[in-house]
Motif scaffolding. Structure first.
Motif, PDB file in Angstrom:
ATOM      1  N   ILE A   1      -6.142   3.641  14.288  1.00 25.77           N
ATOM      2  CA  ILE A   1      -6.318   3.514  15.732  1.00 25.77           C
ATOM      3  C   ILE A   1      -6.454   4.904  16.347  1.00 25.77           C
ATOM      4  O   ILE A   1      -7.243   5.116  17.273  1.00 25.77           O
ATOM      5  N   THR A   2      -5.733   5.860  15.795  1.00 27.82           N
ATOM      6  CA  THR A   2      -5.881   7.247  16.256  1.00 27.82           C
ATOM      7  C   THR A   2      -7.279   7.760  15.873  1.00 27.82           C
ATOM      8  O   THR A   2      -7.931   8.466  16.655  1.00 27.82           O
ATOM      9  N   ARG A   3      -7.728   7.384  14.690  1.00 26.36           N
ATOM     10  CA  ARG A   3      -9.082   7.753  14.225  1.00 26.36           C
ATOM     11  C   ARG A   3     -10.123   7.286  15.246  1.00 26.36           C
ATOM     12  O   ARG A   3     -10.996   8.067  15.663  1.00 26.36           O
TER      13      ARG A   3
ATOM     14  N   ASN B   1       0.819  -1.223   0.000  1.00 25.57           N
ATOM     15  CA  ASN B   1       0.000   0.000   0.000  1.00 25.57           C
ATOM     16  C   ASN B   1       0.843   1.260   0.000  1.00 25.57           C
ATOM     17  O   ASN B   1       0.362   2.338  -0.345  1.00 25.57           O
ATOM     18  N   TYR B   2       2.063   1.122   0.429  1.00 28.08           N
ATOM     19  CA  TYR B   2       2.858   2.326   0.676  1.00 28.08           C
ATOM     20  C   TYR B   2       3.597   2.821  -0.554  1.00 28.08           C
ATOM     21  O   TYR B   2       4.225   3.876  -0.524  1.00 28.08           O
ATOM     22  N   ILE B   3       3.471   2.084  -1.665  1.00 29.37           N
ATOM     23  CA  ILE B   3       4.041   2.591  -2.911  1.00 29.37           C
ATOM     24  C   ILE B   3       3.295   3.868  -3.279  1.00 29.37           C
ATOM     25  O   ILE B   3       3.889   4.921  -3.494  1.00 29.37           O
TER      26      ILE B   3
ATOM     27  N   GLY C   1      -3.034  10.116  13.068  1.00 31.12           N
ATOM     28  CA  GLY C   1      -2.220   8.929  12.828  1.00 31.12           C
ATOM     29  C   GLY C   1      -1.208   8.774  13.953  1.00 31.12           C
ATOM     30  O   GLY C   1      -0.909   9.744  14.659  1.00 31.12           O
ATOM     31  N   THR C   2      -0.703   7.575  14.078  1.00 31.80           N
ATOM     32  CA  THR C   2       0.272   7.313  15.138  1.00 31.80           C
ATOM     33  C   THR C   2       1.476   8.238  15.005  1.00 31.80           C
ATOM     34  O   THR C   2       1.970   8.777  15.991  1.00 31.80           O
ATOM     35  N   ALA C   3       1.961   8.426  13.768  1.00 26.21           N
ATOM     36  CA  ALA C   3       3.126   9.296  13.569  1.00 26.21           C
ATOM     37  C   ALA C   3       2.710  10.763  13.634  1.00 26.21           C
ATOM     38  O   ALA C   3       3.310  11.561  14.346  1.00 26.21           O
TER      39      ALA C   3
END
Ligand code: PLP
Length: 292
Positions: A214-216, A158-160, A250-252
């Motif tokens: 998870i932050t959502r 997914n990260y592409i 988001g976590t970051a």
């Protein structure tokens, strides 16, 4: 320096290596998590550890990878990675990937390897960005999650698109990208979910084209506590332009105000009052100052 948990044991950082024929390196089938530990009054604490481990196992299940460890073992591996590296604020990266036992798409003898690395990464965004918000560009890359209908897996592949979108945004003078889904509705950032506030209602895209952040989920719990009505539904790009407030989660990125999208100023062009309140609650929660 430091140690990385690999397949059940701690190994020195420099020895945590994998072969060039690692299957996941070639074809991308693998899954991972991004987790954070924060320094709290009771020492370092991993925020939403159980939820991240659960999602890692769901991702592996979706990708048909059989996890060779239990959830408890992976939880303990994460705690040990923080502890044994003497970290108090840390970013953690658990990952499950396929080994180098065979090549080709038909390989059926592949071992699922699991690793957990932890390193010090105090802040992803500057204090100024957290207060003033960031500039975002809608991406020409659409959000694909392995398969358009499989967005629940946090899969390597997914990260592409995330990286192409982020590079495009940065080279266009913005700080983050907004990816649309295949039908042109707002999906998410390169590694964040998006929320908008409009007329007192908090809106966020339904979970058909974005990760189950998870932050959502945490932010939605806070909004319920504050009696802010929430609507999960399809959002169009122009709704973001005319929103009163917008922010990423988001976590970051944590809770990150968006002050501009595609050159259109959003609301007052700085962190809005609801964003500020939710952001403050989030920082209290990660620091262990709110009841779980
Ligand atoms: N969307 C994508 C594509 C992500 O990679 C992430 C980060 O993990 C998120 C959203 C936010 O999820 P979370 O809040 O669980 O970190």
């Amino acid at each position: 320096d430091g140690v990385i948990w690999m397949d059940g044991e701690m190994v020195p950082w420099r020895d945590a290596k994998t072969h060039v024929l690692t299957h996941t390196l070639h074809y991308g089938l693998g899954c991972f998590e991004g987790v954070r530990a924060y320094n709290t009054a009771n020492g370092p604490a991993i925020f939403r550890l159980k939820e991240h481990t659960d999602r890692l196992f769901r991702s592996a299940h979706i990708l048909n990878m059989k996890m060779p460890f239990s959830k408890d073992e992976i939880n303990e591996a994460q705690r040990a990675a923080v502890r044994e590296n003497n970290l108090d604020e840390a970013y953690l990266r658990p990952m499950a990937f396929l080994g180098s036992e065979g090549m080709g798409l038909r390989a059926d003898n592949l071992k699922v390897h699991v690793m957990v690395a932890a390193w010090s990464w105090p802040s992803y965004m500057s204090p100024e960005a957290k207060e003033m918000g960031i500039k975002v560009r809608t991406s020409s890359y659409t959000r694909h999650h392995v398969n358009i209908t499989m967005c629940k897996a946090k899969a390597n592949g997914n990260y592409i698109n995330s990286m192409l979108a982020l590079n495009e945004a940065i080279s266009g003078g913005a700080e983050e990208a907004l990816l649309l889904d295949n039908e042109g509705y707002v999906a998410e950032g390169s590694g964040e979910n998006i929320f908008i506030m409009r007329d007192g209602v908090l809106h966020t895209p339904e979970l058909t084209s974005c990760l189950e952040g998870i932050t959502r989920a945490t932010i939605m719990d806070f909004a319920r506590e504050l009696n802010i009505p929430i609507k999960e539904r399809r959002i169009t790009r122009d709704e973001v332009y005319i929103a009163d407030e917008a922010f990423f989660t988001g976590t970051a990125a944590e809770v990150l105000p968006i002050r501009e999208l595609d050159g259109r100023v959003i609301g007052a062009g700085k962190r809005g009052p609801v964003t500020e309140k939710l952001q403050a609650m989030y920082f209290d929660a990660v620091k262990g100052k709110l009841a779980e």
